[in-house]
Design an enzyme around this catalytic site. Sequence first.
Site, PDB file in Angstrom:
ATOM      1  N   ARG B  28       0.807  -1.212   0.000  1.00  0.00           N
ATOM      2  CA  ARG B  28       0.000   0.000   0.000  1.00  0.00           C
ATOM      3  C   ARG B  28       0.848   1.273   0.000  1.00  0.00           C
ATOM      4  NH1 ARG B  28      -3.366   2.221   4.897  1.00  0.00           N
ATOM      5  NH2 ARG B  28      -5.270   2.981   3.928  1.00  0.00           N
ATOM      6  N   CYS B  52      10.523  34.223  23.845  1.00  0.00           N
ATOM      7  CA  CYS B  52      10.471  32.798  24.211  1.00  0.00           C
ATOM      8  C   CYS B  52      10.512  32.650  25.724  1.00  0.00           C
ATOM      9  CB  CYS B  52      11.658  32.073  23.576  1.00  0.00           C
ATOM     10  SG  CYS B  52      11.908  30.429  24.247  1.00  0.00           S
ATOM     11  N   CYS B  55      13.823  30.915  27.054  1.00  0.00           N
ATOM     12  CA  CYS B  55      15.159  31.509  26.933  1.00  0.00           C
ATOM     13  C   CYS B  55      15.642  32.104  28.261  1.00  0.00           C
ATOM     14  CB  CYS B  55      15.161  32.590  25.848  1.00  0.00           C
ATOM     15  SG  CYS B  55      15.380  31.935  24.171  1.00  0.00           S
ATOM     16  N   ASN B  77       6.795  22.953  35.497  1.00  0.00           N
ATOM     17  CA  ASN B  77       5.898  23.403  34.431  1.00  0.00           C
ATOM     18  C   ASN B  77       4.813  24.317  34.997  1.00  0.00           C
ATOM     19  OD1 ASN B  77       4.129  23.564  32.191  1.00  0.00           O
ATOM     20  ND2 ASN B  77       4.714  21.507  31.526  1.00  0.00           N
ATOM     21  N   HIS B 115      18.450  29.103  21.765  1.00  0.00           N
ATOM     22  CA  HIS B 115      17.094  28.932  21.231  1.00  0.00           C
ATOM     23  C   HIS B 115      17.066  28.230  19.876  1.00  0.00           C
ATOM     24  CE1 HIS B 115      12.837  30.159  20.856  1.00  0.00           C
ATOM     25  NE2 HIS B 115      13.094  30.500  19.604  1.00  0.00           N
ATOM     26  N   ASN B 155       8.585  16.304  22.926  1.00  0.00           N
ATOM     27  CA  ASN B 155       7.773  16.511  21.726  1.00  0.00           C
ATOM     28  C   ASN B 155       8.503  17.513  20.870  1.00  0.00           C
ATOM     29  OD1 ASN B 155       5.624  14.900  22.641  1.00  0.00           O
ATOM     30  ND2 ASN B 155       4.746  16.610  23.799  1.00  0.00           N
ATOM     31  N   SER B 163       4.847  23.671  20.998  1.00  0.00           N
ATOM     32  CA  SER B 163       4.497  25.047  20.715  1.00  0.00           C
ATOM     33  C   SER B 163       5.706  25.965  20.769  1.00  0.00           C
ATOM     34  CB  SER B 163       3.438  25.533  21.695  1.00  0.00           C
ATOM     35  OG  SER B 163       3.762  25.152  23.005  1.00  0.00           O
ATOM     36  N   HIS B 166      12.308  26.164  21.103  1.00  0.00           N
ATOM     37  CA  HIS B 166      13.454  26.109  22.016  1.00  0.00           C
ATOM     38  C   HIS B 166      13.685  24.653  22.419  1.00  0.00           C
ATOM     39  CE1 HIS B 166      16.072  28.409  24.920  1.00  0.00           C
ATOM     40  NE2 HIS B 166      16.212  27.152  25.309  1.00  0.00           N
ATOM     41  N   HIS B 168      13.821  21.534  24.191  1.00  0.00           N
ATOM     42  CA  HIS B 168      13.417  21.158  25.551  1.00  0.00           C
ATOM     43  C   HIS B 168      12.656  19.847  25.573  1.00  0.00           C
ATOM     44  CE1 HIS B 168       9.590  22.786  24.090  1.00  0.00           C
ATOM     45  NE2 HIS B 168       8.994  22.252  25.136  1.00  0.00           N
ATOM     46  N   GLN B 170      10.394  17.156  28.639  1.00  0.00           N
ATOM     47  CA  GLN B 170       9.544  17.251  29.815  1.00  0.00           C
ATOM     48  C   GLN B 170       9.744  16.059  30.740  1.00  0.00           C
ATOM     49  OE1 GLN B 170       5.419  18.459  29.306  1.00  0.00           O
ATOM     50  NE2 GLN B 170       5.765  18.916  27.146  1.00  0.00           N
ATOM     51  N   HIS B 300      12.103   5.215  23.021  1.00  0.00           N
ATOM     52  CA  HIS B 300      11.310   5.099  21.805  1.00  0.00           C
ATOM     53  C   HIS B 300      11.322   6.427  21.065  1.00  0.00           C
ATOM     54  CE1 HIS B 300       9.456   1.245  22.791  1.00  0.00           C
ATOM     55  NE2 HIS B 300       9.182   1.680  24.002  1.00  0.00           N
ATOM     56  N   PHE B 314      -1.355   9.133   9.102  1.00  0.00           N
ATOM     57  CA  PHE B 314      -2.488   9.410   9.975  1.00  0.00           C
ATOM     58  C   PHE B 314      -2.884   8.137  10.714  1.00  0.00           C
ATOM     59  CE2 PHE B 314      -2.571  12.985   7.182  1.00  0.00           C
ATOM     60  CZ  PHE B 314      -3.063  14.013   7.956  1.00  0.00           C
ATOM     61  N   TYR B 318      -9.250   3.088  11.372  1.00  0.00           N
ATOM     62  CA  TYR B 318      -8.908   1.704  11.688  1.00  0.00           C
ATOM     63  C   TYR B 318      -7.920   1.639  12.854  1.00  0.00           C
ATOM     64  CZ  TYR B 318      -7.447  -3.135  11.160  1.00  0.00           C
ATOM     65  OH  TYR B 318      -7.172  -4.458  11.405  1.00  0.00           O
ATOM     66  N   GLN B 325      -1.431   0.211  12.244  1.00  0.00           N
ATOM     67  CA  GLN B 325      -1.208  -0.238  10.868  1.00  0.00           C
ATOM     68  C   GLN B 325      -0.079   0.569  10.248  1.00  0.00           C
ATOM     69  OE1 GLN B 325      -1.848   1.476   7.827  1.00  0.00           O
ATOM     70  NE2 GLN B 325      -1.663  -0.277   6.466  1.00  0.00           N
TER      71      GLN B 325
HETATM   72  O1  LIG Z   1       2.749  20.355  27.678  1.00  0.00           O
HETATM   73  P1  LIG Z   1       2.767  20.734  26.247  1.00  0.00           P
HETATM   74  O2  LIG Z   1       4.060  20.453  25.555  1.00  0.00           O
HETATM   75  O3  LIG Z   1       2.291  22.110  26.007  1.00  0.00           O
HETATM   76  O4  LIG Z   1       1.652  19.787  25.577  1.00  0.00           O
HETATM   77  C1  LIG Z   1       1.873  18.766  24.664  1.00  0.00           C
HETATM   78  O5  LIG Z   1       2.411  17.615  25.299  1.00  0.00           O
HETATM   79  C2  LIG Z   1       1.586  17.007  26.271  1.00  0.00           C
HETATM   80  C3  LIG Z   1       2.276  15.767  26.781  1.00  0.00           C
HETATM   81  O6  LIG Z   1       2.624  14.871  25.778  1.00  0.00           O
HETATM   82  C4  LIG Z   1       0.195  16.678  25.711  1.00  0.00           C
HETATM   83  O7  LIG Z   1      -0.651  16.268  26.759  1.00  0.00           O
HETATM   84  C5  LIG Z   1      -0.442  17.893  25.018  1.00  0.00           C
HETATM   85  O8  LIG Z   1      -1.645  17.503  24.378  1.00  0.00           O
HETATM   86  C6  LIG Z   1       0.536  18.461  24.009  1.00  0.00           C
HETATM   87  O9  LIG Z   1      -0.015  19.604  23.416  1.00  0.00           O
HETATM   88  O1  LIG Z   2      -7.613   4.778   3.321  1.00  0.00           O
HETATM   89  P1  LIG Z   2      -7.480   6.241   3.538  1.00  0.00           P
HETATM   90  O2  LIG Z   2      -8.763   6.902   3.963  1.00  0.00           O
HETATM   91  O3  LIG Z   2      -6.863   6.931   2.373  1.00  0.00           O
HETATM   92  O4  LIG Z   2      -6.408   6.391   4.711  1.00  0.00           O
HETATM   93  C1  LIG Z   2      -6.677   6.879   5.990  1.00  0.00           C
HETATM   94  O5  LIG Z   2      -7.354   5.918   6.777  1.00  0.00           O
HETATM   95  C2  LIG Z   2      -6.665   4.703   7.017  1.00  0.00           C
HETATM   96  C3  LIG Z   2      -7.510   3.836   7.928  1.00  0.00           C
HETATM   97  O6  LIG Z   2      -7.887   4.475   9.112  1.00  0.00           O
HETATM   98  C4  LIG Z   2      -5.281   4.958   7.616  1.00  0.00           C
HETATM   99  O7  LIG Z   2      -4.568   3.756   7.660  1.00  0.00           O
HETATM  100  C5  LIG Z   2      -4.493   5.980   6.817  1.00  0.00           C
HETATM  101  O8  LIG Z   2      -3.308   6.306   7.492  1.00  0.00           O
HETATM  102  C6  LIG Z   2      -5.343   7.238   6.609  1.00  0.00           C
HETATM  103  O9  LIG Z   2      -4.650   8.162   5.813  1.00  0.00           O
END
Ligand SMILES: O=P(O)(O)O[C@H]1O[C@H](CO)[C@@H](O)[C@H](O)[C@H]1O
Ligand SMILES: O=P(O)(O)O[C@H]1O[C@H](CO)[C@@H](O)[C@H](O)[C@H]1O
Lengths: 341, 341
Positions: B28, B52, B55, B77, B115, B155, B163, B166, B168, B170, B300, B314, B318, B325
């Site tokens: 696919r 920021c 900073c 935080n 930064h 993140n 957001s 910089h 960082h 958590q 990870h 995405f 599914y 998947q």
């Molecule tokens: O705390 P931040 O970086 O603003 O927030 C981000 O990380 C968090 C922890 O993974 C998530 O819960 C938030 O949805 C995301 O926006």
């Molecule tokens: O088959 P679609 O709609 O193009 O693809 C979308 O839905 C699928 C099933 O939820 C996902 O695996 C894909 O990542 C998403 O882009």
Amino acid sequence: KSSFNQKNHPHRRYNPLLDEWILVSPQRANRPWQGQTEKTSEEQLPAHDPNCYLCSGNVRVNGEKNPDYKGVFVFDNDFGSLMKDDVEFSGETSDFFLLKPERGINRVICFSENHSLTLPDMEVNDIKTVVDVWQKQYEELGNLDYINNVQFFENKGQVMGCSNPHPHGQIWAQSSIPSMVLKTQENLKKYFEKNGTSLLEDYVKKELEARERIILENEDFAALVPFWAVWPYETMVVSKRKIENLLHFSENEKLSLALILKDLTTKYDHLFNVSFPYSAGIHQSPTDGESHPEWHFHMHFYPPLLRSAEVKKFMVGYEMLAEAQRDITPEQSAEILKNLP
Amino acid sequence: KSSFNQKNHPHRRYNPLLDEWILVSPQRANRPWQGQTEKTSEEQLPAHDPNCYLCSGNVRVNGEKNPDYKGVFVFDNDFGSLMKDDVEFSGETSDFFLLKPERGINRVICFSENHSLTLPDMEVNDIKTVVDVWQKQYEELGNLDYINNVQFFENKGQVMGCSNPHPHGQIWAQSSIPSMVLKTQENLKKYFEKNGTSLLEDYVKKELEARERIILENEDFAALVPFWAVWPYETMVVSKRKIENLLHFSENEKLSLALILKDLTTKYDHLFNVSFPYSAGIHQSPTDGESHPEWHFHMHFYPPLLRSAEVKKFMVGYEMLAEAQRDITPEQSAEILKNLP
Ligand SMILES: O=P(O)(O)O[C@H]1O[C@H](CO)[C@@H](O)[C@H](O)[C@H]1O
Ligand SMILES: O=P(O)(O)O[C@H]1O[C@H](CO)[C@@H](O)[C@H](O)[C@H]1O
């Protein structure tokens, strides 16, 4: 020491369908947001788009021509994730490298020939026709000997990876029971064996008593924000009686489902005044030929938006590595949804 | 009947860390994409941004002023998901409405005063300082009697909900062991009790023999695409010997970790020639005062991008309702990453 209040204090809630806890942080709902915002498009779509591969009469990528359909149209996905082919598999995979071939069928269900519609814009009777088709597809695919689960879902909106606004959903039917369906089944079964009743039947009764998370209710169904909801405006549509799968729906129940789907998606569209994005899908008994008295039909709606049409909840970092987390409480979300037209 | 080939046929793979299957659909990978694309920004950032809140010397939302720090800076935080407060909880929650208060501490770790940097731009010694701070924070927070797990993560990139560019990460430290950490622990434990060895130690040995999923290796660590990876370019950094947690790292191991992090994130940046977005985090033994011979330190990396800087995978429909998947196989991804500078 102040006493605990679920509206203000961080806490964890238990999801009995998945046997999992989630983290709720009500005090965090008002933090400022400077991160990514989503595009919203308010352009008016035509009823027929010559460039849409889902519209009637148009030619798809693989050269096939869609019929001049009216109403619902189902076809095999041109870029499926599964293949029908039965392959020879020797099966010698070792310890850490365990894999199994998977057979299946992917289909696309166009809900209407009208490119510009979405579920909430459709007539209840036309949504009922979609439910009829779900029922027929569940039966047809489920009857194939190599299909043991039929998964229906809809991805709606660009933010949910949906690449075509034409109203449509998908079916992924396959030999194995997918992880989350199996996990749900295990927990439904444990409860059924212990209590002799359906977990969701008992749960819905309690929710209908409590009322604070109920958004909509009709003769046969309730729509609610689960006590353990993860997404800000996550909802579940559950049948009041234990219905194992689509085959056991009466005509009236199919109409009730269509009604509640129309009303729920209409509320969603009013929440941020946009065509509301979500992934939704059905959980019901697998078609593995076993008896499944534990199963209870329900639909999950997982919408990504949090504060506005532009600001979604990011399930990242902590959520990917540790545990699902939400800010606004399920009760607050239910209150907001309940009061929408 | 053709014979099964994992490069062409849909199949499921088993993840022994989570005791879960995932769906792989290699055929696919080349479907056309007409859906949402991500914004990429190539603007050059200043070394110090007066707007920021991370900073040095700048004032944060709550009025506090950051010190004129150089190197790593850690603070609580301002909009944490957890609270330190110990609250009175009567505990009468019924069947379907099970909840528990949760205590904890959220911290932000600025990796550098500069930064404009990201991990791959930093000197190895400066990344080593980040590892030193992780170690100190794990010790300090883990020693608090109400903290039973210390979760580190980063993140990176707008698409991951970050957001502020910089550099960082958590820390979310809390009383409970979060769902996914607990699940990993259960599977590590089952393996350890059965075999008397670490699941990940044995797994890494097999991967180092097979070589096809290894991206980087040094004296103490390996970076690989797990056989059961879900995200297109998901990787795992694992210590070769069983190290339960950051406290057991030698000076040399901390340097080795810094080295492999620099090299891995550098490869990532070269993949699509953008500052590569991801969520990354550490899994290690919880700080619950129990002995954890089953635990094995690993990190990870979950990057969202699939085909280019603009097209992400995405995880919707599914994936949200049924099963994780992926399209491109882990072996293909590893091959691509391995060959990058
Ligand atoms: O705390 P931040 O970086 O603003 O927030 C981000 O990380 C968090 C922890 O993974 C998530 O819960 C938030 O949805 C995301 O926006
Ligand atoms: O088959 P679609 O709609 O193009 O693809 C979308 O839905 C699928 C099933 O939820 C996902 O695996 C894909 O990542 C998403 O882009």
